[in-house]
Design a protein around this motif. Structure first.
Motif, PDB file in Angstrom:
ATOM      1  N   GLU A  13       1.297  -1.096   0.055  1.00 45.13           N
ATOM      2  CA  GLU A  13      -0.306  -0.067   0.276  1.00 45.13           C
ATOM      3  C   GLU A  13       0.881   0.796   0.075  1.00 45.13           C
ATOM      4  O   GLU A  13       0.557   2.005  -0.587  1.00 45.13           O
ATOM      5  N   ARG A  14       1.676   1.307   1.065  1.00 45.59           N
ATOM      6  CA  ARG A  14       2.894   2.398   0.676  1.00 45.59           C
ATOM      7  C   ARG A  14       3.270   2.385  -0.523  1.00 45.59           C
ATOM      8  O   ARG A  14       3.391   3.613  -0.959  1.00 45.59           O
ATOM      9  N   LYS A  15       4.318   1.547  -1.515  1.00 41.77           N
ATOM     10  CA  LYS A  15       4.848   1.304  -2.150  1.00 41.77           C
ATOM     11  C   LYS A  15       3.484   1.972  -3.584  1.00 41.77           C
ATOM     12  O   LYS A  15       3.797   3.029  -3.840  1.00 41.77           O
ATOM     13  N   ASN A  19       4.185   5.466  -5.412  1.00 42.06           N
ATOM     14  CA  ASN A  19       4.473   5.346  -6.703  1.00 42.06           C
ATOM     15  C   ASN A  19       2.903   6.749  -6.976  1.00 42.06           C
ATOM     16  O   ASN A  19       3.513   7.411  -8.354  1.00 42.06           O
ATOM     17  N   ARG A  20       1.695   6.871  -6.967  1.00 41.48           N
ATOM     18  CA  ARG A  20       0.827   7.816  -6.911  1.00 41.48           C
ATOM     19  C   ARG A  20       0.983   8.706  -6.954  1.00 41.48           C
ATOM     20  O   ARG A  20       1.011  10.278  -7.951  1.00 41.48           O
ATOM     21  N   GLU A  46       8.874   8.871 -16.629  1.00 45.98           N
ATOM     22  CA  GLU A  46      10.772   8.764 -16.184  1.00 45.98           C
ATOM     23  C   GLU A  46      11.237   9.373 -15.094  1.00 45.98           C
ATOM     24  O   GLU A  46      11.542   9.586 -14.489  1.00 45.98           O
ATOM     25  N   ARG A  47      10.597  11.026 -15.249  1.00 49.40           N
ATOM     26  CA  ARG A  47      10.809  11.852 -13.856  1.00 49.40           C
ATOM     27  C   ARG A  47      10.027  10.841 -12.812  1.00 49.40           C
ATOM     28  O   ARG A  47      11.010  11.625 -11.255  1.00 49.40           O
ATOM     29  N   ALA A  48       9.122  10.512 -12.866  1.00 49.15           N
ATOM     30  CA  ALA A  48       8.637   9.798 -11.299  1.00 49.15           C
ATOM     31  C   ALA A  48       9.424   8.012 -10.686  1.00 49.15           C
ATOM     32  O   ALA A  48       9.418   8.144  -9.992  1.00 49.15           O
ATOM     33  N   ASP A  49       9.796   8.060 -12.086  1.00 48.68           N
ATOM     34  CA  ASP A  49      11.353   7.058 -11.867  1.00 48.68           C
ATOM     35  C   ASP A  49       9.949   5.194 -11.504  1.00 48.68           C
ATOM     36  O   ASP A  49      10.039   4.904 -10.665  1.00 48.68           O
ATOM     37  N   VAL A  50       8.833   5.254 -12.880  1.00 43.80           N
ATOM     38  CA  VAL A  50       7.853   4.784 -12.813  1.00 43.80           C
ATOM     39  C   VAL A  50       8.009   3.236 -13.832  1.00 43.80           C
ATOM     40  O   VAL A  50       7.735   5.156 -14.587  1.00 43.80           O
ATOM     41  N   GLY A  51       7.215   2.720 -14.341  1.00 45.57           N
ATOM     42  CA  GLY A  51       6.934   2.122 -15.354  1.00 45.57           C
ATOM     43  C   GLY A  51       5.615   3.088 -16.325  1.00 45.57           C
ATOM     44  O   GLY A  51       4.856   3.212 -15.450  1.00 45.57           O
ATOM     45  N   LEU A  52       5.913   2.963 -17.263  1.00 45.06           N
ATOM     46  CA  LEU A  52       5.092   3.477 -18.249  1.00 45.06           C
ATOM     47  C   LEU A  52       3.535   2.544 -18.046  1.00 45.06           C
ATOM     48  O   LEU A  52       2.285   3.114 -17.637  1.00 45.06           O
ATOM     49  N   TYR A  58      -2.722   3.098 -11.999  1.00 44.23           N
ATOM     50  CA  TYR A  58      -2.936   4.558 -11.634  1.00 44.23           C
ATOM     51  C   TYR A  58      -4.231   5.625 -12.026  1.00 44.23           C
ATOM     52  O   TYR A  58      -4.581   5.766 -11.113  1.00 44.23           O
ATOM     53  N   PHE A  59      -3.789   5.581 -13.783  1.00 48.07           N
ATOM     54  CA  PHE A  59      -4.128   6.613 -14.558  1.00 48.07           C
ATOM     55  C   PHE A  59      -4.702   6.184 -15.482  1.00 48.07           C
ATOM     56  O   PHE A  59      -3.670   5.638 -16.813  1.00 48.07           O
TER      57      PHE A  59
END
Length: 155
Positions: A13-15, A19-20, A46-52, A58-59
């Protein structure tokens, strides 16, 4: 009855929350820098360091993420306005100051201008974020005899 203690977040849940939050933070920064049209989901992830692919968990679209970033920004502004207007005695002054601050921020703050470029994306967010405050303030101003109108939603 004792107040309920919020359940402790699990690691997963924290992760998810982080991420969000990182996606929204990255989107806000990039939208302010480049504008809505020039910012891509790839730029944001890329800026968030999260995979596409993770971002799309999330969105559902860039527009959903843009809306979340705009709404978060507006929520912060609304809370700042409330801090000031909570010291006012005149409800008409509360309403006027609130809208003056929204318009001033939208037109003079570089970051806000980048977010306001596409009214079809921002108009609903503005109504959802500021509408309840505006209607409350208008109703209070009407009750104090400062404004005369029949329909608060129309105003």
């Amino acid at each position: 009855m004792a107040p309920q203690t919020p359940a402790k977040e699990t690691r997963t849940e924290r992760k998810k929350r982080r991420n969000r939050e990182e996606l929204i933070r990255a989107a806000y920064a990039l939208l302010a820098e480049k504008g809505i049209d020039a910012t891509t989901m790839q730029d944001i992830t890329e800026r968030a360091d999260v995979g596409l692919g993770t971002a799309y968990n999330y969105f559902g679209s860039k527009e959903e993420l843009v809306t979340a970033a705009i709404e978060q920004s507006m929520d912060r502004l609304a809370r700042r306005i409330e801090t000031v207007t909570n010291t006012f005695d005149d409800p008409a002054q509360v309403y006027a100051y609130g809208w003056y601050t929204v318009i001033d921020t939208a037109t003079t703050d570089r970051r806000s201008r980048g977010l306001m470029q596409r009214s079809e994306v921002t108009a609903d967010a503005i109504f959802r974020c500021f509408g309840p405050y505006a209607m409350r303030d208008l109703e209070q101003a009407r009750a104090a005899g400062r404004y005369v109108f029949d329909d608060v939603e129309l105003v």
